[in-house]
Design a protein around this motif. Structure first.
Motif, PDB file in Angstrom:
ATOM      1  N   HIS A 154       0.875  -1.171   0.000  1.00  0.00           N
ATOM      2  CA  HIS A 154       0.000   0.000   0.000  1.00  0.00           C
ATOM      3  C   HIS A 154       0.913   1.222   0.000  1.00  0.00           C
ATOM      4  O   HIS A 154       1.688   1.433   0.927  1.00  0.00           O
ATOM      5  CB  HIS A 154      -0.902   0.011   1.237  1.00  0.00           C
ATOM      6  CG  HIS A 154      -2.062   0.962   1.128  1.00  0.00           C
ATOM      7  ND1 HIS A 154      -1.892   2.319   1.022  1.00  0.00           N
ATOM      8  CD2 HIS A 154      -3.403   0.740   1.086  1.00  0.00           C
ATOM      9  CE1 HIS A 154      -3.080   2.905   0.936  1.00  0.00           C
ATOM     10  NE2 HIS A 154      -4.017   1.959   0.974  1.00  0.00           N
ATOM     11  N   ASP A 155       0.826   2.025  -1.067  1.00  0.00           N
ATOM     12  CA  ASP A 155       1.762   3.139  -1.212  1.00  0.00           C
ATOM     13  C   ASP A 155       1.441   4.334  -0.336  1.00  0.00           C
ATOM     14  O   ASP A 155       2.229   5.277  -0.277  1.00  0.00           O
ATOM     15  CB  ASP A 155       1.827   3.573  -2.679  1.00  0.00           C
ATOM     16  CG  ASP A 155       2.848   2.766  -3.462  1.00  0.00           C
ATOM     17  OD1 ASP A 155       4.001   3.195  -3.532  1.00  0.00           O
ATOM     18  OD2 ASP A 155       2.493   1.698  -3.968  1.00  0.00           O
ATOM     19  N   GLY A 156       0.281   4.345   0.338  1.00  0.00           N
ATOM     20  CA  GLY A 156       0.058   5.357   1.351  1.00  0.00           C
ATOM     21  C   GLY A 156      -1.074   6.322   1.122  1.00  0.00           C
ATOM     22  O   GLY A 156      -1.617   6.875   2.081  1.00  0.00           O
ATOM     23  N   ASP A 157      -1.465   6.565  -0.133  1.00  0.00           N
ATOM     24  CA  ASP A 157      -2.560   7.486  -0.395  1.00  0.00           C
ATOM     25  C   ASP A 157      -3.860   6.876   0.122  1.00  0.00           C
ATOM     26  O   ASP A 157      -4.209   5.751  -0.220  1.00  0.00           O
ATOM     27  CB  ASP A 157      -2.670   7.758  -1.897  1.00  0.00           C
ATOM     28  CG  ASP A 157      -3.605   8.915  -2.229  1.00  0.00           C
ATOM     29  OD1 ASP A 157      -4.483   9.216  -1.397  1.00  0.00           O
ATOM     30  OD2 ASP A 157      -3.450   9.507  -3.300  1.00  0.00           O
ATOM     31  N   THR A 158      -4.583   7.614   0.963  1.00  0.00           N
ATOM     32  CA  THR A 158      -5.776   7.058   1.596  1.00  0.00           C
ATOM     33  C   THR A 158      -7.075   7.430   0.880  1.00  0.00           C
ATOM     34  O   THR A 158      -8.161   7.278   1.425  1.00  0.00           O
ATOM     35  CB  THR A 158      -5.860   7.525   3.066  1.00  0.00           C
ATOM     36  OG1 THR A 158      -5.805   8.964   3.105  1.00  0.00           O
ATOM     37  CG2 THR A 158      -4.720   6.946   3.872  1.00  0.00           C
ATOM     38  N   ALA A 159      -6.989   7.947  -0.353  1.00  0.00           N
ATOM     39  CA  ALA A 159      -8.194   8.267  -1.123  1.00  0.00           C
ATOM     40  C   ALA A 159      -8.929   6.984  -1.502  1.00  0.00           C
ATOM     41  O   ALA A 159      -8.324   5.942  -1.722  1.00  0.00           O
ATOM     42  CB  ALA A 159      -7.826   9.039  -2.382  1.00  0.00           C
ATOM     43  N   LYS A 160     -10.251   7.078  -1.592  1.00  0.00           N
ATOM     44  CA  LYS A 160     -11.064   5.931  -1.991  1.00  0.00           C
ATOM     45  C   LYS A 160     -11.917   6.294  -3.197  1.00  0.00           C
ATOM     46  O   LYS A 160     -12.117   7.460  -3.516  1.00  0.00           O
ATOM     47  CB  LYS A 160     -11.987   5.508  -0.845  1.00  0.00           C
ATOM     48  CG  LYS A 160     -11.259   4.985   0.373  1.00  0.00           C
ATOM     49  CD  LYS A 160     -10.598   3.665   0.123  1.00  0.00           C
ATOM     50  CE  LYS A 160     -11.589   2.567  -0.034  1.00  0.00           C
ATOM     51  NZ  LYS A 160     -10.973   1.242  -0.119  1.00  0.00           N
TER      52      LYS A 160
END
Length: 397
Positions: free
Chosen positions: A236-242
């Protein structure tokens, strides 16, 4: 042993299949050594277990010889009431799963490229034996509704660099989420991803020299095969957008990881720090080691020393002795947070080059030989379990 203070944290004489629980303070950088090999399970707990369930580690388990491919495995289960453990058959096998008290014994047959999910009860020791070569994985590499722990996938040659990899997957992925399987290549290579449910090729792609390719696999289980040696991780590269329209929140888009893998002496490998994350790469040396980073920086490490990288992206690493690589990462936002992962299994540094000879059957029907060199032999005689609290370790170098 605490590698910072050099103080002894714990000492014990183990009986066969015995387990011990050790509480570690936040930020402890430690080494486990013994006169007979042991297995180390690192879990996110604040106290020794006193319940029937535990955190689910996202990792593969080594066989009793230290390789990640074998015919006999001994492990301590940590799980809830779901079948988190997956057994992959590399060749036709009859598998027996036995609990330490002889209860709940399971026996089943698997053909090459088949797998089975099994339920193991927490805090029991299990022996998994097979007539053919198998691999054992714990955890769901992607659950849409839960947070996601990154992990490294060992190959079908028993180490973390190879041409064939197996992993459990998931039938529901968010294409907008910063999550997926990542293939890392040091030279141009062709990659095929097989759907083990349909016994067919899901996708094919090329990976350039010293680069990475991310993909999501909408199926229960996959096999990744390549024309040249590669590494594979779930990251998981870290961006928390869904994705818009889904009834989810930031928490279950959260991804972090404590990715730990071994690299044998003289073998160049890739270490990757996710670009949308905060984190560090910690490289451990058991022996006096010459470490080269990105073909530019050369570091001489004394026995039990470690080196820390904090620059996001791809790094090449090469050492003249076996090393352990640990990638700690968590999203950039919120700014102040610790490292939250369920748990992982620590590889033995002396087993980094340990491999065997396995005959793999292609999903498409033909066979190929994977020839491997045995560099060491390890027998697991006990289980030592480290319990870790959430917090990144070390400081910026």
């Amino acid at each position: 042993i605490d590698l910072k203070t050099k103080h002894k944290i714990f000492q014990h004489t183990f009986e066969k299949f015995e387990k011990q629980y050790i509480i570690l303070n936040n930020g402890t950088i430690f080494k486990v050594s013994s006169n007979k090999p042991v297995s180390v399970l690192l879990l996110n707990l604040q106290a020794p277990p006193n319940a029937t369930t535990g955190p689910v580690p996202h990792a593969f388990y080594p066989a009793v010889d230290g390789s990640y491919v074998g015919k006999r495995f001994v492990l301590l289960a940590s799980s809830d009431l779901n079948p988190w453990y997956t057994i992959f058959a590399l060749e036709d096998s009859e598998v027996t799963v036995t609990r330490e008290d002889e209860g709940d014994k399971q026996t089943f047959k698997l053909k090459a490229n088949e797998y089975k999910r099994v339920l193991l009860r927490s805090w029991y020791m299990y022996e998994i034996s097979s007539t053919g070569y198998i691999m054992v994985q714990c955890g769901d590499p992607h659950s849409y509704w839960d947070t996601h722990d990154s992990y490294a996938m060992p190959s079908a040659n028993g180490g973390f660099i190879g041409t064939d990899f197996f992993s459990y997957s998931n039938t529901q992925w968010d294409p907008m989420e910063d999550l997926g399987f990542r293939v890392f290549a040091l030279e141009p290579t062709q990659v095929k991803v097989y759907d083990l449910e349909k016994k067919s090729v899901m996708m094919e792609f090329e990976v350039d020299s010293f680069s990475t390719h991310r993909f999501q696999a909408t199926t229960q289980a996959i096999r990744v095969s390549s024309s040249k040696p590669i590494q594979v991780m779930l990251i998981h590269d870290g961006d928390t957008a869904k994705m818009a329209g889904k009834q989810v929140n930031r928490e279950n888009a959260y991804g972090a990881g404590m990715v730990v893998y071994s690299v044998p002496a003289g073998r160049k490998a890739i270490a990757y720090l996710p670009v949308n994350s905060t984190g560090e790469i910690v490289i451990y040396a058991r022996d006096e080691t010459i470490l080269t980073i990105d073909e530019i920086t050369t570091v001489k490490l004394k026995p039990d020393e470690f080196y820390i990288l904090t620059q996001p992206g791809l790094h090449s690493i090469l050492a003249d002795r076996n090393i352990i690589v640990q990638i700690n990462h968590w999203p950039k936002y919120p700014e102040f947070q610790g490292l939250w992962v369920s748990g992982t299994v620590l590889p033995a540094v002396e087993a980094a080059g340990l491999t065997s000879e396995v005959k793999l059957e292609e999903v498409a029907g033909f066979t190929l030989d994977v020839r491997l060199i045995a560099a060491a032999v390890i027998i697991v005689l006990g289980i030592a379990v480290g319990l870790i609290l959430r917090k990144r370790m070390g400081k910026t170098a």
